[in-house]
Design an enzyme around this catalytic site. Structure first.
Site: not given
Length: 167
Positions: A29, A92, A89-90, A129, A79, A48
Site C-alpha cells: 500500500e 516472537g 521484530q525478531g 506463516y 484475510e 463494520d
C-alpha cells in the site's frame, strides 16, 4: 502479550505505521494517510462487521496490529494482516500474534478458512506463516505495486481443521 480491540486513542501509532514506506510496502500500500483521514476512516469502520482490528500490546507497549479483513460470513473466510513495529521484530511477537488472531477467527467468528498475501521475497514472514500452519495456495505474478516495482505474491491459507493452537 495480548490482543485488544483498536481504540481511537491508538490512532497516533497507526498514523506512524501508515506513513512509513517500509511498513506499507509490506502491505503493498501507499504510505500516505493524513491524521484527519485516519480519524474519519476509524469512525466509518468502527462498526463494520466485515473487519476486526486488534492492537498487539505487551506491558502497555504498542507492538503492532493484527487485522481480520473481508470477513465473509457466507463462505466463512477472512484475510489476516499483521504488522509488527520494527523495534519489536525478531522477538516472537509475529508468531504469537498470528496464533491469537487465528484463534479469534476460528473460535469466536467461526471462520472455516483464513488467508493472507505475502511478498515472495519476505522469507521471514513466509517462515512464520508456514510454522503456524499456513500452506501456499497460489503464486500471483506481479500482482502488487510497491516501492516503484511490481511484486509477486503468495496466497497462503489455513483451514479451521488444520489450526492446532489452544488458547
Amino acid at each position: 502479550m495480548r490482543l485488544r480491540p483498536l481504540e481511537k486513542s491508538d490512532l497516533p501509532y497507526i498514523y506512524q505505521q501508515e506513513n512509513s514506506r517500509k511498513v506499507m510496502a509490506l502491505w503493498f500500500e501507499e504510505p500516505y494517510t493524513s491524521f484527519d483521514e485516519l480519524q474519519i476512516l476509524y469512525d466509518r469502520h468502527v462498526l463494520d462487521q466485515t473487519e476486526r482490528r486488534f492492537v498487539i500490546e505487551d506491558h502497555d507497549d504498542f507492538i503492532g496490529v493484527v487485522e481480520l479483513m473481508y470477513i465473509d460470513n457466507l463462505h466463512r473466510n477472512a484475510e489476516i494482516q499483521i504488522i509488527i513495529n520494527s523495534e519489536y521484530q525478531g522477538q516472537g511477537y509475529a508468531q504469537a500474534s498470528i496464533l491469537k488472531g487465528l484463534d479469534y477467527a476460528f473460535k469466536v467468528l467461526n471462520m472455516h478458512k483464513v488467508y493472507l498475501y505475502v511478498d515472495v521475497s519476505n522469507a521471514a514472514a513466509i517462515h512464520i506463516y508456514r510454522k503456524v500452519g499456513f500452506v501456499e495456495e497460489g503464486h500471483l505474478r506481479q500482482h502488487f505495486f510497491a516501492e516503484g516495482a511490481y511484486h509477486d505474491s503468495l496466497v497462503m491459507g489455513i483451514l479451521a481443521t488444520e489450526f492446532k493452537h489452544q488458547s
